[in-house]
Design a protein around this motif. Structure first.
Motif, PDB file in Angstrom:
ATOM      1  N   PRO A  59       0.833  -1.210   0.000  1.00  0.00           N
ATOM      2  CA  PRO A  59       0.000   0.000   0.000  1.00  0.00           C
ATOM      3  C   PRO A  59       0.863   1.255   0.000  1.00  0.00           C
ATOM      4  CG  PRO A  59      -0.079  -1.089   2.141  1.00  0.00           C
ATOM      5  CD  PRO A  59       0.736  -1.965   1.244  1.00  0.00           C
ATOM      6  N   ALA A  60       0.373   2.298  -0.671  1.00  0.00           N
ATOM      7  CA  ALA A  60       1.098   3.580  -0.653  1.00  0.00           C
ATOM      8  C   ALA A  60       0.922   4.218   0.721  1.00  0.00           C
ATOM      9  CB  ALA A  60       0.545   4.482  -1.743  1.00  0.00           C
ATOM     10  N   PRO A  61       1.847   5.060   1.149  1.00  0.00           N
ATOM     11  CA  PRO A  61       1.704   5.721   2.453  1.00  0.00           C
ATOM     12  C   PRO A  61       0.390   6.498   2.516  1.00  0.00           C
ATOM     13  CG  PRO A  61       3.847   6.181   1.488  1.00  0.00           C
ATOM     14  CD  PRO A  61       3.046   5.484   0.434  1.00  0.00           C
ATOM     15  N   THR A  62      -0.262   6.445   3.678  1.00  0.00           N
ATOM     16  CA  THR A  62      -1.525   7.178   3.791  1.00  0.00           C
ATOM     17  C   THR A  62      -1.265   8.680   3.883  1.00  0.00           C
ATOM     18  OG1 THR A  62      -1.416   6.626   6.120  1.00  0.00           O
ATOM     19  CG2 THR A  62      -2.959   5.366   4.780  1.00  0.00           C
ATOM     20  N   THR A  89      10.346  12.994  -3.354  1.00  0.00           N
ATOM     21  CA  THR A  89       9.721  12.426  -2.159  1.00  0.00           C
ATOM     22  C   THR A  89      10.625  11.331  -1.608  1.00  0.00           C
ATOM     23  OG1 THR A  89       7.808  11.242  -1.270  1.00  0.00           O
ATOM     24  CG2 THR A  89       8.387  10.757  -3.536  1.00  0.00           C
ATOM     25  N   ARG A  90      10.521  11.116  -0.302  1.00  0.00           N
ATOM     26  CA  ARG A  90      11.280  10.018   0.297  1.00  0.00           C
ATOM     27  C   ARG A  90      10.462   8.725   0.272  1.00  0.00           C
ATOM     28  NH1 ARG A  90      12.278  14.266   3.479  1.00  0.00           N
ATOM     29  NH2 ARG A  90      10.613  13.677   4.905  1.00  0.00           N
ATOM     30  N   ASP A  91       9.167   8.826  -0.044  1.00  0.00           N
ATOM     31  CA  ASP A  91       8.326   7.621  -0.106  1.00  0.00           C
ATOM     32  C   ASP A  91       8.793   6.735  -1.260  1.00  0.00           C
ATOM     33  OD1 ASP A  91       6.923   8.824   1.905  1.00  0.00           O
ATOM     34  OD2 ASP A  91       5.275   9.506   0.607  1.00  0.00           O
ATOM     35  N   ARG A  92       8.741   5.427  -1.017  1.00  0.00           N
ATOM     36  CA  ARG A  92       9.198   4.487  -2.064  1.00  0.00           C
ATOM     37  C   ARG A  92       8.044   4.209  -3.031  1.00  0.00           C
ATOM     38  NH1 ARG A  92      13.986   3.069  -2.204  1.00  0.00           N
ATOM     39  NH2 ARG A  92      13.530   1.325  -3.583  1.00  0.00           N
ATOM     40  N   ARG A 257       8.350  -4.965 -12.407  1.00  0.00           N
ATOM     41  CA  ARG A 257       9.588  -4.161 -12.310  1.00  0.00           C
ATOM     42  C   ARG A 257       9.570  -3.294 -11.053  1.00  0.00           C
ATOM     43  NH1 ARG A 257      10.588  -6.947 -15.440  1.00  0.00           N
ATOM     44  NH2 ARG A 257      11.163  -6.873 -17.628  1.00  0.00           N
ATOM     45  N   ILE A 258       8.407  -2.691 -10.820  1.00  0.00           N
ATOM     46  CA  ILE A 258       8.258  -1.795  -9.670  1.00  0.00           C
ATOM     47  C   ILE A 258       8.475  -2.575  -8.378  1.00  0.00           C
ATOM     48  CG2 ILE A 258       6.531  -0.438  -8.397  1.00  0.00           C
ATOM     49  CD1 ILE A 258       5.406   0.394 -11.197  1.00  0.00           C
ATOM     50  N   GLN A 259       7.888  -3.763  -8.303  1.00  0.00           N
ATOM     51  CA  GLN A 259       8.035  -4.588  -7.099  1.00  0.00           C
ATOM     52  C   GLN A 259       9.471  -5.085  -6.933  1.00  0.00           C
ATOM     53  OE1 GLN A 259       4.747  -7.450  -7.761  1.00  0.00           O
ATOM     54  NE2 GLN A 259       3.800  -6.578  -5.930  1.00  0.00           N
ATOM     55  N   GLU A 260      10.111  -5.451  -8.062  1.00  0.00           N
ATOM     56  CA  GLU A 260      11.505  -5.923  -7.993  1.00  0.00           C
ATOM     57  C   GLU A 260      12.408  -4.869  -7.359  1.00  0.00           C
ATOM     58  OE1 GLU A 260      11.156  -8.448 -12.145  1.00  0.00           O
ATOM     59  OE2 GLU A 260      12.480  -6.698 -12.086  1.00  0.00           O
ATOM     60  N   GLN A 261      12.057  -3.603  -7.569  1.00  0.00           N
ATOM     61  CA  GLN A 261      12.918  -2.534  -7.063  1.00  0.00           C
ATOM     62  C   GLN A 261      12.440  -2.004  -5.705  1.00  0.00           C
ATOM     63  OE1 GLN A 261      14.289   0.231 -10.085  1.00  0.00           O
ATOM     64  NE2 GLN A 261      13.785  -1.229 -11.679  1.00  0.00           N
ATOM     65  N   THR A 264       6.370   0.866  -4.781  1.00  0.00           N
ATOM     66  CA  THR A 264       4.950   0.606  -5.015  1.00  0.00           C
ATOM     67  C   THR A 264       4.358   1.795  -5.764  1.00  0.00           C
ATOM     68  OG1 THR A 264       2.912  -0.246  -4.035  1.00  0.00           O
ATOM     69  CG2 THR A 264       4.048   1.517  -2.806  1.00  0.00           C
ATOM     70  N   VAL A 265       3.050   1.742  -6.000  1.00  0.00           N
ATOM     71  CA  VAL A 265       2.407   2.779  -6.816  1.00  0.00           C
ATOM     72  C   VAL A 265       1.575   3.690  -5.904  1.00  0.00           C
ATOM     73  CG1 VAL A 265       0.909   3.228  -8.791  1.00  0.00           C
ATOM     74  CG2 VAL A 265       2.256   1.130  -8.705  1.00  0.00           C
ATOM     75  N   ALA A 266       1.708   4.991  -6.097  1.00  0.00           N
ATOM     76  CA  ALA A 266       0.874   5.954  -5.369  1.00  0.00           C
ATOM     77  C   ALA A 266       0.105   6.804  -6.371  1.00  0.00           C
ATOM     78  CB  ALA A 266       1.740   6.843  -4.469  1.00  0.00           C
ATOM     79  N   ARG A 267      -0.893   7.515  -5.849  1.00  0.00           N
ATOM     80  CA  ARG A 267      -1.707   8.382  -6.691  1.00  0.00           C
ATOM     81  C   ARG A 267      -0.988   9.707  -6.908  1.00  0.00           C
ATOM     82  NH1 ARG A 267      -6.538   7.361  -7.373  1.00  0.00           N
ATOM     83  NH2 ARG A 267      -6.555   6.082  -5.497  1.00  0.00           N
TER      84      ARG A 267
END
Ligand SMILES: [Zn+2]
Length: 272
Positions: A59-62, A89-92, A257-261, A264-267
């Motif tokens: 999940p993306a950060p809330t 951003t520092r969020d992954r 690819r995103i998961q391998e690295q 995750t996906v955010a809006r």
């Protein structure tokens, strides 16, 4: 004697059947791979498996960490909107964007819903044509709808009135269709000039969104910088299905690819 004869026949039959089953292991592997990305198949399990992923999307950060976001310009102000292909951003997290609105596969809606995939669609009126219902369904499952002009004209060099008509005209269409007032704008072909920025600002746009990575038929390509995904990257998924895999298959590959690295996906809209 009769029993031995029968056994021999059975043995031959068994060998023949065995041969038939072992023919072309590559083809069978290919079928298995196809089954992995096929939704609602016989082995339909948890959503991520149905869509070809080995693990659920994190999940993306809330609470997005967005240091004075470059996406937050001042609408109606005198400053021109920023042009972004990456959000600091520092969020992954990375951001998934889709252009034009030509592909209207109903199963893509299922995919977005099942995976709770936060996607942003940049729509062009003349391409979407009678397909606005599909995007209403995508919006209902959480997709953001943003502006990609009325007619997909290359804007750079066009006079202000023409550029403004392309951008404001699509703002009005999207408002009439969905009641939304887009804040984000992607110029067709990624080409623009300062007149574009001025026109976009006058139409209520707060950021012009390009992309640092693009997911093509084969794999990711990068417009600049390091050739791997970084947190905050904006990714454009090539919508052209005429060559190579479908939009769904492309999205599955990209998510892997995103998961391998470890991302995750955010809006995108949450970071603006
Ligand atoms: Zn386009």
């Amino acid at each position: 004697m009769r029993t031995r004869g029968l056994l021999a026949v059975l043995l031959i039959l068994a060998t023949l059947t065995g041969c038939a089953q072992s023919v072309d292991p590559i083809e069978r592997l290919g079928k298995k791979a196809a089954e992995r990305v096929r939704p609602h198949g016989p082995d339909a399990g948890p959503p991520h498996r149905r869509w070809g992923l080995t693990a659920p999307l994190a999940p993306a950060p809330t609470r997005p960490s967005r240091p004075s976001g470059p996406l937050s310009g001042s609408p109606g102000g005198t400053a021109l909107p920023p042009v972004v292909d990456h959000v600091p951003t520092r969020d992954r997290v990375v951001f998934l964007t889709y252009d034009d609105g030509a592909e209207r596969d109903p199963r893509f809606v299922d995919m977005v819903r099942d995976l709770r995939l936060p996607v942003t669609m940049f729509l062009t009126d003349s391409v979407v044509g009678p397909g606005y219902g599909h995007f209403a369904r995508l919006r209902a499952v959480g997709a953001g709808l943003q502006n990609h002009t009325l007619d997909h004209a290359a804007l750079r060099g066009l006079p202000y009135t023409g550029q403004r008509a392309e951008i404001c005209g699509q703002q009005e269409k999207l408002h009439a269709r969905f009641g939304v007032r887009p804040r984000l704008f992607r110029p067709p072909y990624g080409t623009y000039d300062t007149t574009t920025l001025r026109a976009a600002a006058d139409c209520g746009i707060t950021a012009v969104v390009l992309w640092r990575a693009a997911m093509g038929p084969a794999d990711l390509t990068y417009t600049r910088g390091t050739h791997r995904l970084r947190p905050g990257d904006i990714i454009a998924v090539d919508p052209d299905e005429s060559l190579g895999p479908t939009l769904r298959e492309r999205t599955t590959r990209l998510l892997r690819r995103i998961q391998e690295q470890g991302l995750t996906v955010a809006r995108l809209e949450d970071y603006g």
